[in-house]
Each structure stands twice: as C-alpha cells, then as structure tokens.
Motif scaffolding. Sequence first.
Motif, PDB file in Angstrom:
ATOM      1  N   THR A 103       0.806  -1.220   0.000  1.00  0.00           N
ATOM      2  CA  THR A 103       0.000   0.000   0.000  1.00  0.00           C
ATOM      3  C   THR A 103       0.838   1.268   0.000  1.00  0.00           C
ATOM      4  OG1 THR A 103      -0.124  -0.046   2.420  1.00  0.00           O
ATOM      5  CG2 THR A 103      -1.891  -1.149   1.197  1.00  0.00           C
ATOM      6  N   THR A 104       2.137   1.150   0.236  1.00  0.00           N
ATOM      7  CA  THR A 104       2.981   2.342   0.309  1.00  0.00           C
ATOM      8  C   THR A 104       3.925   2.403  -0.886  1.00  0.00           C
ATOM      9  OG1 THR A 104       4.772   1.286   1.555  1.00  0.00           O
ATOM     10  CG2 THR A 104       2.931   2.212   2.830  1.00  0.00           C
ATOM     11  N   LYS A 105       4.305   3.617  -1.263  1.00  0.00           N
ATOM     12  CA  LYS A 105       5.256   3.807  -2.344  1.00  0.00           C
ATOM     13  C   LYS A 105       6.617   3.250  -1.963  1.00  0.00           C
ATOM     14  CE  LYS A 105       2.942   7.939  -4.124  1.00  0.00           C
ATOM     15  NZ  LYS A 105       3.042   9.396  -4.373  1.00  0.00           N
ATOM     16  N   VAL A 106       6.951   3.338  -0.671  1.00  0.00           N
ATOM     17  CA  VAL A 106       8.232   2.809  -0.198  1.00  0.00           C
ATOM     18  C   VAL A 106       8.319   1.312  -0.466  1.00  0.00           C
ATOM     19  CG1 VAL A 106       9.561   2.286   1.888  1.00  0.00           C
ATOM     20  CG2 VAL A 106       8.655   4.595   1.541  1.00  0.00           C
ATOM     21  N   GLU A 107       7.273   0.566  -0.112  1.00  0.00           N
ATOM     22  CA  GLU A 107       7.282  -0.881  -0.331  1.00  0.00           C
ATOM     23  C   GLU A 107       7.282  -1.217  -1.819  1.00  0.00           C
ATOM     24  OE1 GLU A 107       4.824  -3.039   3.090  1.00  0.00           O
ATOM     25  OE2 GLU A 107       3.777  -1.259   2.339  1.00  0.00           O
ATOM     26  N   GLN A 108       6.475  -0.510  -2.593  1.00  0.00           N
ATOM     27  CA  GLN A 108       6.402  -0.772  -4.029  1.00  0.00           C
ATOM     28  C   GLN A 108       7.761  -0.583  -4.689  1.00  0.00           C
ATOM     29  OE1 GLN A 108       3.360   1.900  -5.364  1.00  0.00           O
ATOM     30  NE2 GLN A 108       1.725   0.866  -4.229  1.00  0.00           N
ATOM     31  N   THR A 109       8.457   0.486  -4.314  1.00  0.00           N
ATOM     32  CA  THR A 109       9.749   0.772  -4.930  1.00  0.00           C
ATOM     33  C   THR A 109      10.808  -0.224  -4.467  1.00  0.00           C
ATOM     34  OG1 THR A 109       9.110   3.107  -4.829  1.00  0.00           O
ATOM     35  CG2 THR A 109      11.373   2.617  -5.445  1.00  0.00           C
ATOM     36  N   ALA A 110      10.767  -0.622  -3.207  1.00  0.00           N
ATOM     37  CA  ALA A 110      11.714  -1.630  -2.713  1.00  0.00           C
ATOM     38  C   ALA A 110      11.522  -2.949  -3.441  1.00  0.00           C
ATOM     39  CB  ALA A 110      11.528  -1.812  -1.209  1.00  0.00           C
TER      40      ALA A 110
END
Length: 372
Positions: A103-110
């Motif tokens: 749900t977060t951009k941080v997780e998606q990018t990682a």
Amino acid sequence: MTRYAIDRAHNTLLAQWSTGLGDTATVVARLTHDQLHHNTRRLAAELTRLSHVCWRSYTHPPSAADRHGPNSLGWHRQQERDAFTTILPTISTTTQVPAKPTTTKVEQTAHAVARTLRILDSSQLTTHITTDVAAELAAIEQAERGDLSERAQQATALSREDASPLQISQADRLLCDSPFGSHEFFIQVDPTAAAIAAAHWYYAAVTITAQRTGIHPVHIVASAEQPDKPLALESLTDITTAMDAGMRARHVVMPLIRNALHVADGHLHGIHEIEQRITAAHELITKAHTDHPDIDLGPDTIYLPLTSLDPARPAPDLLDNLLHGIETCWHLYYHHTSRLSPSNSPTSPQDLRQTFLTTIRQEAGSRTERLL
C-alpha cells in the motif's frame, strides 16, 4: 536525495548526492560484463526512485500534516515512514517470494529494486546494494535528528515542511558569526531552518537600516529587487510586512515554503492567495488597456505565478532572497552614511561594515523571542 548512475568507462554503479555546495559521489558496486546494460540502468533508476520516496518522509514528515486520523494525510505519511523497516529485508531476499499487496510507495519501490536484483542474479551485487541502501536510510534518520553531517548532508539541498528548533538555533548562531552567510551556513543547516533564522536577521537589518537612513522599510525592500528573480521582491515584502506586524519568523516563513511545496505537488493549499493574484492580474490588464492600448495584454497572455518561490527548491530559493536582502541593507546603510561623513574625516568601509554588523547583532539579539 541520492541519484544513482552507471559509469560505463569503469563499469561501476555510482551514488551521487548534493552537499549544499556541490555534489559528491561514491562507488556502490562494480558490475560484471555479462550484466545487460538495460538491467543495470533500470536498477540505477529504481534505486534513485527509492531514495526519492524515502527522503520525502523527511521533507514531508507526518508531524507537518494538518490531519492525523485514519486515512488522513498524516496517517498515510506515517505509513510510508513505518515502511522503512521493510526495505532491507525486501531487497536482500534473493529468492522469489509470494507477492503481497503493498500500500505504500516505499514498499512498491523496494520490491521493484528486488525484482531487478533477482534478474541480475548476483549475490555480491545484492550485498553491495543492501549496504548502500542501509547507509541511505541511516542518513535520513540522522537528518531527522538534526545532524546533517556525512551522507545526511544532502538534506541541505532539500525543502522541508517542518524545521527543527535545534537547527533553527544553529542557523541563528552561524548568522550571528556571519550575518551575510558563510560556507558552514550552507553545508550544516537544513535550508528551511536556515530561512527562518535568516528572516529574523533580515528583519533586523531592515530595522537598523531604516533607523539609520530614514528610508521607509517598504523602500528598503524595493531596493532588493533582483532582475533575474522578479518574484524575490514579493517574498521579501511579505516577510517584512508580517514581521513588522509582530509575527514570529517561523510563523511567517513556514506558510511560504509549505505553499510552494504544495504547488510542486500540483495542489493549491487554500484559494485566498490565488484569488488575490487573479484580482491583481485583472487590475493589471485593465490598467494596461487604459494606459497602453497598443499592448496586447489579456487573460491568455499574462503570466500568473502560483507562488513567489521556486516550487522545485522553495527553501533554498527563499534563503537566497533573504541573504540578498541583508546585503542590500548593508549597501544602503553604507552609501547613506558615506554621504553624511565630513569630507575631511571619511569613515572607512571596514569601520562602517563593523558598525553595521555590531548593530544588526544587537538588534537581532534583542528580538530572540520572535525567532521561533
């Protein structure tokens, strides 16, 4: 933020970031010749994106949001910041794991970084990347604590929606040492905090210059006009007017920077200011049609800025304006005093400069309660 690039001459992955005055770079990993160029370029792009979304948690902290309830802006920002703990486990995993909703951009990018690392299929490269990302996250946490040394120094090129009182106090001390700014001022202090302290010292400079010369503060501000920055005068006028009415430096500077950051995100925070700008534009068009009917000026041709600061770098932009304003005050102070000095006993520029610095320090020191 850190930008990653491929050095083709040496076949290495580089990390580069600003230090406030110039950039610095370091080698993250050496690449092998069997790794396809488009995959290594994708890795560099995804690492740059990861740095960007992580540093956004620093520039747009949850504490600066207006709302903090479930699904509010503050809540979403906290979710992004909390996701920092998932980054290193995600990118260090060399095996495919079942996809989970992120749900977060941080997780998606990682996860995007992790997928490319699995394609490149090099445990050594994964280790180097994990080490570098860990250093990047540590730099962000260090900047959050107000320590902008080493890799965290890249925060000196960013604009933040909030400012640490410790950083403001440090900026105030540096300006006390050198009211015109110094090398240390640009490489040790967050520019938002620096702009707050600079607004305090700028208003002190305007005050003593007005007292010395008899020039109205509005005319002093007008003298700070910069041909290459037509909107600089607007921000200085706003600050002078508000502080002359008794507002504290922090309460004057933060709305200017936050509004510019909102514009950079494609939003207008409130409509009162834009209504004033539209009204002023219509008045300008009407006046132009009356006084200069030959000029083709209309609603489709007029330039209407949404903010007086550069949305891409509002805090450094405002800081530049304020330091230029202090320099302008000194020139007015100097020329006025020089003209009044008897011809047989002219005051040296060095003595006048020292008098100006002493007086501005006294004025700023007498108003410390209006800094924060």
